[in-house]
Design an enzyme around this catalytic site. Structure first.
Site, PDB file in Angstrom:
ATOM      1  N   LYS A  65     -16.676  30.753 -26.485  1.00 15.35           N
ATOM      2  CA  LYS A  65     -16.584  31.067 -27.929  1.00 15.35           C
ATOM      3  C   LYS A  65     -17.362  32.509 -28.274  1.00 15.35           C
ATOM      4  CE  LYS A  65     -14.855  27.212 -29.844  1.00 15.35           C
ATOM      5  NZ  LYS A  65     -14.666  25.886 -29.148  1.00 15.35           N
ATOM      6  N   TYR A  90     -15.382  17.051 -27.611  1.00  9.75           N
ATOM      7  CA  TYR A  90     -14.418  17.882 -27.430  1.00  9.75           C
ATOM      8  C   TYR A  90     -14.635  18.758 -26.486  1.00  9.75           C
ATOM      9  CZ  TYR A  90     -10.715  21.393 -28.275  1.00  9.75           C
ATOM     10  OH  TYR A  90      -9.612  22.274 -27.850  1.00  9.75           O
ATOM     11  N   ASP A 105     -21.251  21.270 -21.678  1.00  9.61           N
ATOM     12  CA  ASP A 105     -20.449  22.094 -22.080  1.00  9.61           C
ATOM     13  C   ASP A 105     -21.074  22.600 -23.507  1.00  9.61           C
ATOM     14  OD1 ASP A 105     -18.377  23.294 -23.691  1.00  9.61           O
ATOM     15  OD2 ASP A 105     -16.971  21.494 -23.659  1.00  9.61           O
ATOM     16  N   TYR A 140      -2.469  23.565 -33.017  1.00 13.71           N
ATOM     17  CA  TYR A 140      -2.047  22.093 -33.592  1.00 13.71           C
ATOM     18  C   TYR A 140      -1.041  22.271 -34.537  1.00 13.71           C
ATOM     19  CZ  TYR A 140      -6.399  21.969 -30.999  1.00 13.71           C
ATOM     20  OH  TYR A 140      -7.353  22.037 -30.082  1.00 13.71           O
TER      21      TYR A 140
HETATM   22  C1  LIG Z   1     -13.670  25.219 -28.102  1.00  9.97           C
HETATM   23  C2  LIG Z   1     -14.352  24.481 -27.092  1.00  9.97           C
HETATM   24  C3  LIG Z   1     -13.694  24.282 -25.831  1.00  9.97           C
HETATM   25  C4  LIG Z   1     -12.383  24.989 -25.434  1.00  9.97           C
HETATM   26  O1  LIG Z   1     -12.547  26.307 -25.512  1.00  9.97           O
HETATM   27  P1  LIG Z   1     -11.155  27.198 -25.656  1.00  9.97           P
HETATM   28  O2  LIG Z   1     -11.792  28.761 -25.436  1.00  9.97           O
HETATM   29  O3  LIG Z   1     -10.436  26.916 -26.690  1.00  9.97           O
HETATM   30  O4  LIG Z   1     -10.462  26.812 -24.472  1.00  9.97           O
HETATM   31  C5  LIG Z   1     -14.319  23.580 -24.909  1.00  9.97           C
HETATM   32  N1  LIG Z   1     -15.472  22.819 -25.232  1.00  9.97           N
HETATM   33  C6  LIG Z   1     -16.089  23.102 -26.546  1.00  9.97           C
HETATM   34  C7  LIG Z   1     -17.373  22.241 -26.714  1.00  9.97           C
HETATM   35  C8  LIG Z   1     -15.467  23.942 -27.369  1.00  9.97           C
HETATM   36  O5  LIG Z   1     -15.982  23.729 -28.738  1.00  9.97           O
END
Ligand SMILES: *Cc1c(COP(=O)(O)O)cnc(C)c1O
Length: 456
Positions: A306, A180, A277, A21
Site C-alpha cells: 500500500k 483481511y 501483515d 468487487y
Molecule cells: C490491501 C491489503 C492486502 C492486499 O493488498 P493488494 O495490494 O490489494 O493485493 C493485504 N493485506 C492487508 C492488510 C491489506 O490492507
C-alpha cells in the site's frame, strides 16, 4: 485514440471494465478523475456525482483552483478532498514534486529490467531502507508486485521453512476472525470467513484455523483462547498470520497490542512462525512506523505494501528473519521458488525509496498525531447521531460504525456534497487521509464522515 467525453468514457467503462468487487456490466456510475494534486482529486467535466447532486459545495467549500463548480457553471469541474488516500497508499498526497522527480529520474535510466540474474540500485537501496526501518531482526526482503502476492510469498516462506526442517505436516495457518489479507487464494483463506465470501468457496479454499475476533481491550480469557488454539494445532500449524493492532478491510477494528505479545510467546513455545501483515498499517498510519512497534514484537515474517510507493506504483515486500531464510536454504530445495516477472521493478523501487526518505525526513509522527486529534475532534459529533454504534480513532485512521448496513449511494453523495471522497463499506464510514492533509481540509473530511453517517 481521440479524447473521450466523460459520458463516452462512462459508457465504455460500464460495458468493458471490471471495478473492485463489481458486477459486469457495472451498476453504479463511478466518478471520472482527470488528475490529482495534493489531497485533491480533480473530476472530469460532466462526470456524474452520485445522487445527482450538482449544487455547489456548502459553506466553506475548499478553496483553490476548481475547488467547487464556479458560479454559472454548476456542472463544471470540481475537486474532492481524498479522505481515503487511495486505499491507504497516497500518504504524501498526489503529484508530489519529490516523488515525481524520483520517477522521472528513474524513467530516464530504465523503467524495468528482469530481476533474475540482474540487480540494480533502486531495489537494493529499498531493501536496505526497509531492513533499517523495520523491527529489529527482519533482514531479508522479497520484493513482490502487490500486497496479495506478498502474503502468498509469506505463506510460501512459512510452509517451505517447515518442509525444509522435515516437518511437512505443518501447513495450516491460524488467524483471528475479522481480518483481511488480500484476494488471491492463500490470503482469501485467512480473510474473515463471513465478510470474505468463504461460503462461495467451500471445498476450494484451504481450511484454516480461526480464533474469535480480538476484543478491543485486553482480555485474559481471549488471550487464553489464542494460546490454547495454537497449542492444540501446533503439529499442523506453519504460522499464525494477523494484521497487528488494526484490522482494515475486514472491519476497521482496533485491538490491544498486548495480544501480539501473547501470539509471539505462544508461537515460540509451540514451534509456529508469526506473520504480521502490515500492508495497511505500515509507514506510520497507526502512530508507529509499523504497528508491531506498539508491542515491541518482531514477527518472523512481515508484509508491507500500500503506502510503500507513496501510492504511485504497485509494489509490496515480504521481509523475514535470518532464521526463516536459513531454514529455507537448508532444505532439499534450498531456494525460495517464487519470482514475479516484474519483481523489484526499478521505477516502483525508486519511488518507494523517495517516499520512505520523504517520510523519515520529516516529523511524520507529529503529522499523524495532528491528524489523530483532528479526527477525534471532528468525529466526536458523530457519536450523538442516531444509527451510530461506535466512533473510533487511532493514528491517522477515523471510523464511524453504524448499527445498519450503509446506503452506499446516499453516504457517498453526502460526502461529495461536502467536497470529500469517501468509500464506505458494510456498516462502516471511515477515513485515512494523506498525512499532508491540512487542518481545514481535515475538518472538512470529518464533517463529510458525519454527513455520510447521517444520510447513509
Ligand atoms: C490491501 C491489503 C492486502 C492486499 O493488498 P493488494 O495490494 O490489494 O493485493 C493485504 N493485506 C492487508 C492488510 C491489506 O490492507
Amino acid at each position: 485514440m481521440p479524447e473521450l467525453t466523460a459520458a463516452e468514457l462512462l459508457e465504455l467503462d460500464r460495458r468493458h471494465v471490471w471495478h473492485p468487487y463489481g458486477p459486469m456490466p457495472g451498476r453504479q456510475e463511478p466518478l471520472v478523475v482527470e488528475s490529482a494534486s495534493g489531497v485533491r482529486l480533480r473530476l472530469a467535466d460532466g462526470s456524474g456525482v452520485p445522487g445527482g447532486g450538482k449544487e455547489p459545495s456548502g459553506p466553506g467549500a475548499p478553496s483553490g483552483p476548481g475547488a467547487a463548480a464556479g458560479p454559472g457553471d454548476p456542472a463544471g469541474p470540481r475537486e474532492l478532498i481524498d479522505g481515503m488516500s487511495s486505499w491507504w497508499s497516497a500518504i504524501h498526497g498526489y503529484n508530489h514534486p519529490v516523488l515525481n522527480e524520483a520517477a522521472r529520474e528513474q524513467l530516464g535510466r530504465m523503467s524495468h529490467v528482469m530481476f533474475g540474474g540482474l540487480t540494480h540500485e533502486p531495489a537494493v537501496r529499498l531493501a536496505k531502507l526497509l531492513v533499517d526501518m523495520s523491527p529489529e531482526g527482519l533482514e531479508h526482503v522479497f520484493l513482490a508486485d502487490s500486497g496479495s502476492v506478498s502474503v502468498e510469498v509469506a505463506v510460501k516462506m512459512c510452509l517451505q521453512y517447515w518442509r525444509s526442517l522435515g516437518r511437512p505436516g505443518k501447513q495450516r495457518l491460524l488467524t483471528w476472525r475479522g481480518g483481511y489479507h488480500g484476494d488471491t487464494w492463500q490470503p482469501m483463506s485467512v480473510c474473515d470467513p463471513e465478510g470474505g465470501m468463504h461460503d462461495l468457496w467451500t471445498g476450494v479454499l484451504h481450511r484454516q484455523v480461526f480464533a474469535d475476533p480480538p476484543p478491543a481491550e485486553y482480555d485474559e480469557a481471549y488471550a487464553e483462547q489464542l494460546r490454547s488454539l495454537i497449542e492444540r494445532h501446533a503439529d499442523e500449524l506453519a504460522a499464525v498470520i494477523v494484521e497487528p493492532v488494526v484490522q482494515g478491510a475486514g472491519g476497521m477494528r482496533f485491538h490491544s497490542p498486548a495480544y501480539l505479545r501473547v501470539l509471539r510467546e505462544a508461537c515460540d513455545a509451540h514451534d509456529v512462525l508469526l506473520v504480521f501483515d502490515e500492508i495497511a498499517t505500515g509507514f506510520g498510519r497507526t502512530g508507529a512506523l509499523f504497528a508491531a512497534e506498539h508491542a515491541a514484537v518482531t514477527p518472523d515474517v512481515m508484509c508491507v505494501g500500500k503506502a510503500l510507493t507513496g501510492g504511485y506504483l504497485t509494489m509490496a515486500a515480504t521481509l523475514c528473519t535470518a532464521r526463516v531464510a536459513d531454514g529455507i536454504s537448508r532444505g532439499e530445495v534450498p531456494v525460495l521458488a517464487h519470482g514475479p516477472t516484474f519483481m523489484g521493478n526499478p521505477l516502483a523501487a525508486a519511488v518507494a525509496c523517495a517516499s520512505i526518505e520523504l517520510l523519515l525526513g520529516q516529523d511524520w509522527l507529529a503529522e499523524v498525531k495532528r491528524i489523530e486529534s483532528g479526527l477525534r475532534d471532528g468525529l466526536s459529533a458523530a457519536s450523538d447521531l442516531p444509527g451510530v454504534k461506535d466512533v473510533r480513532v487511532l493514528g491517522a485512521i477515523g471510523v464511524v460504525q453504524l448499527d445498519h448496513a450503509v446506503d452506499m449511494e446516499a453516504a457517498t453523495a453526502a460526502a461529495v456534497r461536502e467536497g470529500v471522497w469517501l468509500r464506505p463499506f458494510r456498516d462502516l464510514i471511515y477515513t485515512m487521509p494523506p498525512y499532508v492533509t491540512g487542518d481545514a481540509d481535515l475538518a472538512r473530511i470529518a464533517r463529510a464522515v458525519c454527513a455520510a453517517a447521517r444520510e447513509g
